[in-house]
Every structure is written in C-alpha cells, then in structure tokens.
Write a protein that holds these residues in place. Structure first.
Motif, PDB file in Angstrom:
ATOM      1  N   ALA A 179     -10.323   4.963  -4.326  1.00  0.00           N
ATOM      2  CA  ALA A 179      -9.637   3.977  -4.093  1.00  0.00           C
ATOM      3  C   ALA A 179      -9.390   3.019  -5.365  1.00  0.00           C
ATOM      4  O   ALA A 179      -8.407   2.561  -5.593  1.00  0.00           O
ATOM      5  CB  ALA A 179      -9.918   3.266  -2.619  1.00  0.00           C
ATOM      6  N   MET A 185      -5.426   1.562   1.408  1.00  0.00           N
ATOM      7  CA  MET A 185      -5.824   2.194   0.040  1.00  0.00           C
ATOM      8  C   MET A 185      -7.024   2.965   0.392  1.00  0.00           C
ATOM      9  O   MET A 185      -7.533   4.210  -0.148  1.00  0.00           O
ATOM     10  CB  MET A 185      -5.725   1.413  -1.263  1.00  0.00           C
ATOM     11  CG  MET A 185      -4.517   0.963  -1.424  1.00  0.00           C
ATOM     12  SD  MET A 185      -4.488  -0.224  -3.080  1.00  0.00           S
ATOM     13  CE  MET A 185      -4.974   1.074  -4.429  1.00  0.00           C
ATOM     14  N   GLN A 186      -8.092   2.242   0.972  1.00  0.00           N
ATOM     15  CA  GLN A 186      -9.508   2.897   1.113  1.00  0.00           C
ATOM     16  C   GLN A 186      -9.226   4.033   1.921  1.00  0.00           C
ATOM     17  O   GLN A 186      -9.942   5.121   1.791  1.00  0.00           O
ATOM     18  CB  GLN A 186     -10.208   1.599   1.474  1.00  0.00           C
ATOM     19  CG  GLN A 186     -10.975   0.872   0.618  1.00  0.00           C
ATOM     20  CD  GLN A 186     -11.576  -0.496   1.171  1.00  0.00           C
ATOM     21  OE1 GLN A 186     -11.063  -0.723   2.339  1.00  0.00           O
ATOM     22  NE2 GLN A 186     -12.205  -1.084   0.254  1.00  0.00           N
ATOM     23  N   HIS A 187      -8.687   3.852   3.000  1.00  0.00           N
ATOM     24  CA  HIS A 187      -8.384   5.044   3.893  1.00  0.00           C
ATOM     25  C   HIS A 187      -7.488   6.294   3.094  1.00  0.00           C
ATOM     26  O   HIS A 187      -8.128   7.390   3.179  1.00  0.00           O
ATOM     27  CB  HIS A 187      -7.444   4.651   5.038  1.00  0.00           C
ATOM     28  CG  HIS A 187      -6.909   6.028   5.514  1.00  0.00           C
ATOM     29  ND1 HIS A 187      -7.776   6.954   6.675  1.00  0.00           N
ATOM     30  CD2 HIS A 187      -5.717   6.617   5.937  1.00  0.00           C
ATOM     31  CE1 HIS A 187      -7.104   7.801   6.918  1.00  0.00           C
ATOM     32  NE2 HIS A 187      -5.966   7.746   6.720  1.00  0.00           N
ATOM     33  N   ARG A 188      -6.616   6.004   2.380  1.00  0.00           N
ATOM     34  CA  ARG A 188      -5.806   6.915   1.587  1.00  0.00           C
ATOM     35  C   ARG A 188      -6.665   7.786   0.401  1.00  0.00           C
ATOM     36  O   ARG A 188      -6.774   8.989   0.179  1.00  0.00           O
ATOM     37  CB  ARG A 188      -4.605   6.679   1.099  1.00  0.00           C
ATOM     38  CG  ARG A 188      -3.656   7.727   0.396  1.00  0.00           C
ATOM     39  CD  ARG A 188      -2.428   7.063  -0.122  1.00  0.00           C
ATOM     40  NE  ARG A 188      -1.310   6.914   0.876  1.00  0.00           N
ATOM     41  CZ  ARG A 188      -0.407   5.882   1.005  1.00  0.00           C
ATOM     42  NH1 ARG A 188      -0.679   4.805   0.164  1.00  0.00           N
ATOM     43  NH2 ARG A 188       0.327   6.163   2.289  1.00  0.00           N
ATOM     44  N   TYR A 189      -7.266   6.764  -0.351  1.00  0.00           N
ATOM     45  CA  TYR A 189      -7.959   7.508  -1.553  1.00  0.00           C
ATOM     46  C   TYR A 189      -9.334   7.651  -1.429  1.00  0.00           C
ATOM     47  O   TYR A 189      -9.868   8.127  -2.473  1.00  0.00           O
ATOM     48  CB  TYR A 189      -7.397   6.708  -2.539  1.00  0.00           C
ATOM     49  CG  TYR A 189      -6.148   6.369  -3.053  1.00  0.00           C
ATOM     50  CD1 TYR A 189      -5.343   7.669  -3.171  1.00  0.00           C
ATOM     51  CD2 TYR A 189      -5.432   5.186  -2.762  1.00  0.00           C
ATOM     52  CE1 TYR A 189      -4.072   7.511  -3.476  1.00  0.00           C
ATOM     53  CE2 TYR A 189      -4.052   5.217  -3.256  1.00  0.00           C
ATOM     54  CZ  TYR A 189      -3.379   6.214  -3.413  1.00  0.00           C
ATOM     55  OH  TYR A 189      -1.980   6.409  -3.754  1.00  0.00           O
ATOM     56  N   LYS A 190     -10.125   6.963  -0.278  1.00  0.00           N
ATOM     57  CA  LYS A 190     -11.290   7.202  -0.100  1.00  0.00           C
ATOM     58  C   LYS A 190     -12.494   6.654  -1.309  1.00  0.00           C
ATOM     59  O   LYS A 190     -12.080   5.492  -1.744  1.00  0.00           O
ATOM     60  CB  LYS A 190     -11.587   8.534   0.122  1.00  0.00           C
ATOM     61  CG  LYS A 190     -11.199   9.402   1.410  1.00  0.00           C
ATOM     62  CD  LYS A 190     -11.317   8.624   2.645  1.00  0.00           C
ATOM     63  CE  LYS A 190     -10.776   9.478   3.724  1.00  0.00           C
ATOM     64  NZ  LYS A 190      -9.265   9.292   3.844  1.00  0.00           N
ATOM     65  N   GLY A 237      -4.521   5.292  -6.580  1.00  0.00           N
ATOM     66  CA  GLY A 237      -6.293   5.092  -6.805  1.00  0.00           C
ATOM     67  C   GLY A 237      -6.506   5.137  -8.214  1.00  0.00           C
ATOM     68  O   GLY A 237      -5.908   5.272  -8.935  1.00  0.00           O
ATOM     69  N   ALA A 253       0.843  -1.205   0.097  1.00  0.00           N
ATOM     70  CA  ALA A 253      -0.036   0.111  -0.145  1.00  0.00           C
ATOM     71  C   ALA A 253       0.757   1.168   0.055  1.00  0.00           C
ATOM     72  O   ALA A 253       0.124   2.389   0.188  1.00  0.00           O
ATOM     73  CB  ALA A 253      -0.955  -0.101   1.050  1.00  0.00           C
TER      74      ALA A 253
END
Length: 318
Positions: free
Chosen positions: A72, A64-69, A49, A42
């Motif tokens: 992602a 990735m979901q946290h970083r790119y919302k 994303g 990650a």
C-alpha cells in the motif's frame, strides 16, 4: 483575489507520472510510485500502491491498505480535514470533496497564493460520505470528466426510484468502491421492498464503510440459490468486469449505474447516477471558489476555455 501575476504558472504541471508540484517536490494522485504522494481519494486511478510517503485522509488509507496490502505504501501520514501541514515548504490541507468516503480536495498555499486541486468531486447530497465544502482560492485545478454544456446529470433520487418500476430481478453494475455503497444506502431508503445481494468482491469495501461508521442498511452476500428461488425484487450488485462478462444473463434486467451515456446503450434501463460534477456543477463551483485562473485536468477543458474567454483564464493541464 490576488493579482494573477503573483500566481506561479507552473506551480502544478502535468507529467507522465501525474500532477507535479516542483515547489513542494510532491505529486498529486501519481500514476507511478513516488517519494511523496498527496492522494485525494482511494479510487484506483488516483491511488496506486508502493508510494514511499502517502498523505491522505484516514478512510483513503484504510481502503488502500485493503486493496494493496503490504504494498500500500512505505508509510501513511494521515491528516484530518482542515488540518494544515507543511510539505517541503508548501502548506497543505484537505477539504471534503463529496465524491466518496474520505475524498478530499487539496488546498495548497505558497507565497500567499492558494491553489485548490479538486480531485474527483460532486455537489449532490450523499449520506455515505462527507458533504463537499467550498473554500475560495486563487487557482482552481478542477477535474473535467463531464465538462460539456450538454451534460446534465438527472436527480439521483429520481433515478434510483426507477428500480421500483421493475418487479423482475436486477443485475446492477457499479464500481465496487464508493458507487456501490451509495447505491446500497439509496436502495434501502427509496426501494425498501428490494433485497440487495452483493458480489463477494464488493463485500470487504462495504464492511470498511460500516467499520468507519457509515450505516448503509441491509444487504446480503450473493447466493445463487437465493436468486433462483426468488424471481422478483432481488438486486444483485456486481462490479463492471462481472457485469460485462454476464452480458447473456437470463431472467434478470440489466442495469448499470453511471453518468456515461456510452455505458448505458445496451442496458434495459438507463440509470444515470454519477459521482462526478456535470457542467452546471463545475460552473457553480467556479462561482463559489472565485478563482483568478482555472486549470483543468482529468478530461477536456476546451469548452470551459471557450465559455469563460476572455473573462477568466482557463488553462488545460492535460
């Protein structure tokens, strides 16, 4: 191992988008959004994303979901380690890489030939991620970040114990994801008198580690008053951008945790803790994997090429 003539010379090629497998029509750690992306881990230089289909481990997807919302990925196709899946005719499985939580080497099998892409990896013990596992392969596609015979990383535990020699407060620069969580665990284990404060941007990644079952030990969110009131044994962990912007910070000892010598030059203490393989670790990996060919990426493979010539084919992908 299989005869080298059975290896497809362009099974993996370097493009401006990243490493491309034409036989399976997918990319490994692409630098631009693609339809099918196989993501090793990650970190931002490997996981961007907006890819349509992302094949990865569960921790990689969560980070990735946290970083790119919402940007992602179109969808995540989460795969457990060692689970075999088929992507456009290529059989793929993820093998623990030991680099950070969820990091994976990508084993690709096609027409009886095994190609192993390492992503980033390390051999040292790390309580905050899955330990590396080795598999034999016909082709090893290895990162070469520190592929230099003069580069030898010191023992990480001896390095972290240097912090015990500093009574003053410390500003510790570290990458927010992976390196910081490793440092938190190591400081709690080997520098128990130290009190750890985290920059607010690092806290969410750290919470994810804990949610995924990794026990890091004690830490607190940074509070300026706390650090002002306590003049000793505080370690304030900050990401690189913050570390560099506070280059005139007073009443703290500046330390940056990295394997790069160039990033140690202006610091009061050198803390050589790397999450990448050094020269000896790369050589050891090649000995264990027993490839017929080694293809290099993410760095320079020229010294490996010279070292193994003519015993082993070493090809530079970048």
């Amino acid at each position: 191992m299989l005869n080298s003539k059975e290896i497809i010379a362009d099974f993996i090629v370097q493009t401006k988008i990243g490493l491309f497998c034409a036989e399976g029509n997918f990319y490994l750690d692409p630098k631009e959004p693609v339809v099918d992306a196989v993501i090793s881990h990650a970190h931002g230089d490997h996981a961007i994303g907006n890819n349509q289909n992302v094949y990865c481990t569960k921790p990689t997807a969560v980070f990735m979901q946290h970083r790119y919302k919402k940007f992602a990925a179109g969808q995540f196709l989460i795969k457990a380690y060692h689970h075999k899946f088929n992507l456009n005719g290529v059989e793929i499985s993820f093998i623990p890489a030991g680099h950070m939580l969820g990091s994976a080497m990508v084993l690709m099998c096609f027409k009886g030939v095994k190609y192993l892409y390492t992503g980033d990896y390390k051999l040292e013990a790390d309580d905050t991620c899955e330990p590396i596992e080795f598999v034999e392969a016909d082709v090893l596609i290895t990162e070469t970040t520190f592929a230099d015979p003069e580069t030898e990383h010191p023992d990480a535990l001896q390095e972290i114990k240097k912090l015990n020699e500093v009574s003053s407060n410390i500003m510790l620069g570290a990458y927010a994801l992976g390196k910081t969580q490793r440092l938190i665990a190591m400081i709690n284990q080997h520098c128990p008198q130290k009190r750890i404060l985290l920059h607010h941007s690092i806290v969410p990644f750290t919470k994810i580690y804990e949610q995924l079952g990794v026990n890091l030990g004690k830490y607190e969110v940074y509070d300026r008053k706390v650090m002002k009131t306590n003049q000793t044994d505080m370690i304030y962990i900050v990401p690189p951008m913050v570390f560099n912007s506070y280059f005139k910070a007073v009443n703290v000892v500046r330390v940056f945790a990295t394997g790069w010598k160039k990033l140690q030059q202006n610091n009061q203490i050198q803390l050589y803790i790397s999450d990448h393989v050094d020269w000896k670790a790369i050589i050891k990996t090649i000995e264990i994997v027993k490839p017929t060919e080694v293809w290099t990426t993410h760095g320079s493979g020229t010294q490996l090429q010279s070292y193994f010539k003519p015993k082993l084919v070493v090809k530079l992908l970048n």
